[in-house]
Design an enzyme around this catalytic site. Structure first.
Site, short mmCIF file in Angstrom:
data_model
loop_
_atom_site.label_atom_id
_atom_site.label_comp_id
_atom_site.label_asym_id
_atom_site.label_seq_id
_atom_site.Cartn_x
_atom_site.Cartn_y
_atom_site.Cartn_z
N THR A 124 0.82 -1.21 0.00
CA THR A 124 0.00 0.00 0.00
C THR A 124 0.86 1.27 0.00
O THR A 124 1.99 1.26 0.50
CB THR A 124 -0.91 0.00 1.26
OG1 THR A 124 -1.46 1.30 1.45
CG2 THR A 124 -0.13 -0.35 2.52
N ASP A 125 0.27 2.36 -0.50
CA ASP A 125 0.96 3.66 -0.46
C ASP A 125 1.12 4.17 0.98
O ASP A 125 1.93 5.07 1.24
CB ASP A 125 0.24 4.72 -1.31
CG ASP A 125 -1.20 5.00 -0.89
OD1 ASP A 125 -1.72 4.32 0.03
OD2 ASP A 125 -1.81 5.89 -1.49
N GLU A 126 0.36 3.58 1.92
CA GLU A 126 0.40 4.08 3.30
C GLU A 126 1.76 3.82 3.96
O GLU A 126 2.10 4.43 4.96
CB GLU A 126 -0.72 3.46 4.13
CG GLU A 126 -2.09 3.84 3.57
CD GLU A 126 -3.24 3.54 4.50
OE1 GLU A 126 -3.07 3.63 5.72
OE2 GLU A 126 -4.32 3.19 3.99
N TYR A 148 -1.32 -0.38 11.13
CA TYR A 148 -1.58 -1.09 9.86
C TYR A 148 -0.45 -0.83 8.88
O TYR A 148 0.15 -1.76 8.32
CB TYR A 148 -2.93 -0.65 9.26
CG TYR A 148 -3.05 -0.99 7.78
CD1 TYR A 148 -3.13 -2.31 7.35
CD2 TYR A 148 -3.05 0.02 6.81
CE1 TYR A 148 -3.21 -2.63 5.99
CE2 TYR A 148 -3.13 -0.29 5.45
CZ TYR A 148 -3.21 -1.61 5.05
OH TYR A 148 -3.29 -1.92 3.71
N LYS A 152 2.46 -3.35 7.34
CA LYS A 152 2.66 -3.57 5.90
C LYS A 152 4.10 -3.22 5.50
O LYS A 152 4.72 -3.92 4.71
CB LYS A 152 1.66 -2.74 5.09
CG LYS A 152 0.20 -3.17 5.23
CD LYS A 152 -0.08 -4.58 4.72
CE LYS A 152 0.01 -4.71 3.23
NZ LYS A 152 -0.48 -6.04 2.75
#
Ligand code: NAD
Length: 334
Positions: A124-126, A148, A152
């Site tokens: 993810t971009d997060e 989260y 990741k």
């Protein structure tokens, strides 16, 4: 004929990917490994179930014996299984770390032992953390702010280490926020739609200026398939190209589609961690041949149509973002 193991295939993105892969001539079998948490649902695979290519295995990616038995008959893995919700990760950090980090490591170990030809790790971009200006490139530092995203990021680093240390042919994809049919109503777009369609007000957190890039799930799945086929082992690919919108801009669009006005919107204090802006440079996946195809207006219209037709799919509490203990999910990030 390739046999592909898809973890998390009963979830939102995984089920769309399975629909795509079983239509691919070179793929002879798609095995879904999914433990059917609150987020997984076999109804997501109803179309794919008609195909003799689909095999469904209910099980946990942390189950070393199961994963060890399953992996050797597959030539490739696409790993999507995860605890995918920011709010839940704030409430149970251990569960996110266990599934997202330890689960990934269990799969990588098995992939290493049986020599798979490709391991696509879906991220993810997060993981880049907030980008007040500019756009993250694949080699940029990871600065996750919530559990989260941190879990990741840890799994991304673990995957990279298996490439460098053991030669496992890992590719990593990092996409922006996905939307489309079948997404669990804890996430922002379905949460707001489900509430608006049942006449309930929606809650925007803080000033509503948090910026996210909204990418249709089919576009992300086309990019993941491209990386499965042509991604270079050891490489990371940002998958963007959706539409940048603040939470307020997105809310305005949803209100217009369902024919409601701002009287249906309330605001509350922001949570402590809520990244102001995500942005990625996705020129690398574009060079591999990816261009998004689904424009936001038609993608949202299709999504609204799907939720209108599936109002009863989730229990009321889940559909309105309420956890078992009565706490309300905030759905600010994704
Ligand atoms: P989802 O929550 O809809 O689906 C997750 C699936 O994984 C579910 O079917 C669940 O049952 C399964 N699962 C969870 N824990 C498991 C375990 N221990 N063993 C086996 N199966 C397990 O998630 P999603 O939105 O489809 O996201 C899929 C992947 O894409 C995740 O890795 C997520 O981090 C990543 N991602 C999502 C988005 C997004 O906008 N949704 C954006 C970027 C990246």
């Amino acid at each position: 004929m390739h046999k592909v193991l898809v973890t998390g295939g009963a979830g939102f993105i995984g089920s769309h990917l399975v629909d795509r892969l079983i239509q691919t001539d070179e793929i002879g079998q798609v095995t879904v490994l999914d433990s059917l948490t609150y987020a997984g649902d076999q109804r997501n695979l109803v179309a794919a179930m008609d195909s003799p290519k689909l095999q469904f295995v209910e099980g946990d990616i942390r189950d070393t014996d199961l994963v060890g038995d399953l992996m050797p008959s597959h030539s490739a893995v696409v790993h999507l299984a995860a605890e995918s919700h920011v709010d839940r990760s704030l409430r149970d950090v251990g569960n996110s770390v266990s599934t997202n980090v330890m689960g990934t490591q269990t799969l990588l170990d098995a992939a290493m032992r049986c020599g798979v030809q490709k391991f696509v790790h879906v991220s993810t971009d997060e993981v880049y953390g907030p980008m007040p200006t500019g756009s993250a490139r694949e080699g940029d530092p990871l600065r996750p702010t919530v559990p989260y995203a941190a879990s990741k990021a840890a799994s991304d680093l673990m995957a990279t280490s298996y490439f460098v240390s053991f030669g496992v042919p890992v590719c990593i994809t990092r996409s922006s926020n996905n939307y489309g049919p079948r997404q669990h109503p804890e996430k922002l777009i379905p949460l707001f739609l489900r509430k608006l369609l049942t006449g309930e007000p929606v809650t925007v957190h803080g000033h509503g200026q948090h910026l996210r890039n909204w990418l249709h799930v089919e576009d992300n799945c086309r990019a993941i398939e491209l990386v499965l086929r042509r991604g270079i082992p050891g490489q990371i690919y940002n998958i963007g190209g959706g539409t940048d919108l603040t939470t307020l801009e997105l809310t305005g669009r949803l209100l217009r589609i369902v024919g409601m006005d701002w009287d249906s919107v309330t605001t509350v204090a922001d949570r402590t961690a809520n990244d102001i802006r995500y942005s990625m440079d996705w020129s690398k996946i574009a060079e591999l041949g990816f261009q998004p195809r689904c424009d936001l207006a038609s993608g949202l219209a299709e999504t609204v149509h799907w939720y209108r037709g599936n109002v009863d799919r989730w229990p009321v509490a889940e559909a309105t973002g309420t956890l078992a203990d009565g706490a309300e999910l905030t759905a600010v990030g994704a």
